[in-house]
Motif scaffolding. Structure first.
Motif, PDB file in Angstrom:
ATOM      1  N   PHE A 151      -8.577  47.872-112.371  1.00 30.90           N
ATOM      2  CA  PHE A 151      -9.694  47.978-111.515  1.00 30.90           C
ATOM      3  C   PHE A 151     -10.054  46.655-110.760  1.00 30.90           C
ATOM      4  O   PHE A 151     -10.850  46.939-110.005  1.00 30.90           O
ATOM      5  N   ARG A 152      -9.928  45.596-111.451  1.00 32.95           N
ATOM      6  CA  ARG A 152     -10.084  44.414-110.566  1.00 32.95           C
ATOM      7  C   ARG A 152      -8.987  44.154-109.505  1.00 32.95           C
ATOM      8  O   ARG A 152      -9.467  43.547-108.371  1.00 32.95           O
TER       9      ARG A 152
ATOM     10  N   THR B 247      -4.189  49.306-122.491  1.00 29.76           N
ATOM     11  CA  THR B 247      -5.106  48.750-123.318  1.00 29.76           C
ATOM     12  C   THR B 247      -6.093  48.393-122.615  1.00 29.76           C
ATOM     13  O   THR B 247      -6.133  48.549-121.303  1.00 29.76           O
ATOM     14  N   PRO B 248      -7.413  47.987-123.159  1.00 33.95           N
ATOM     15  CA  PRO B 248      -8.620  47.781-122.328  1.00 33.95           C
ATOM     16  C   PRO B 248      -8.067  46.465-121.351  1.00 33.95           C
ATOM     17  O   PRO B 248      -8.715  46.468-120.124  1.00 33.95           O
ATOM     18  N   ALA B 249      -7.253  45.372-121.668  1.00 32.17           N
ATOM     19  CA  ALA B 249      -6.873  44.281-120.772  1.00 32.17           C
ATOM     20  C   ALA B 249      -6.440  45.022-119.498  1.00 32.17           C
ATOM     21  O   ALA B 249      -6.530  44.540-118.512  1.00 32.17           O
ATOM     22  N   GLU B 250      -5.417  46.076-119.801  1.00 28.84           N
ATOM     23  CA  GLU B 250      -4.582  46.541-118.592  1.00 28.84           C
ATOM     24  C   GLU B 250      -5.481  47.282-117.862  1.00 28.84           C
ATOM     25  O   GLU B 250      -5.308  47.332-116.863  1.00 28.84           O
ATOM     26  N   LEU B 251      -6.501  47.997-118.547  1.00 31.43           N
ATOM     27  CA  LEU B 251      -7.422  48.787-117.510  1.00 31.43           C
ATOM     28  C   LEU B 251      -8.209  47.770-116.643  1.00 31.43           C
ATOM     29  O   LEU B 251      -8.521  48.040-115.478  1.00 31.43           O
ATOM     30  N   GLU B 252      -8.721  46.842-117.332  1.00 26.03           N
ATOM     31  CA  GLU B 252      -9.614  45.871-116.553  1.00 26.03           C
ATOM     32  C   GLU B 252      -8.659  45.260-115.412  1.00 26.03           C
ATOM     33  O   GLU B 252      -9.273  45.044-114.274  1.00 26.03           O
ATOM     34  N   GLU B 253      -7.568  44.889-115.776  1.00 27.68           N
ATOM     35  CA  GLU B 253      -6.801  44.136-114.746  1.00 27.68           C
ATOM     36  C   GLU B 253      -6.334  45.120-113.469  1.00 27.68           C
ATOM     37  O   GLU B 253      -6.630  44.832-112.149  1.00 27.68           O
TER      38      GLU B 253
END
Length: 59
Positions: free
Chosen positions: A55-56, A47-53
């Motif tokens: 790369f952060r 999900t977009p949220a998983e990708l953001e997590e």
């Protein structure tokens, strides 16, 4: 697993595997050769949220 330095030339492989697989990995040693095999589960459609997590997070 050791804590790795972001700028180290080696030693980040399992930290990267751990982060990409969200902790769903393991390893075993081959009896004949003694080599170690690492396996992991990866999400085919994160999900977009998983990708953001992902790369952060620092490795």
């Amino acid at each position: 697993m050791q804590t790795s330095n972001l700028y180290a030339m080696q030693g980040r492989g399992l930290a990267i595997v751990d982060r990409l697989s969200r902790g769903r990995w393991g390893s075993h040693q081959l009896p004949a050769s003694g080599h170690r095999v690492v396996w992991c589960h990866l999400d085919l459609s994160p999900t977009p949220a998983e990708l953001e997590e992902l790369f952060r997070a620092s490795v």
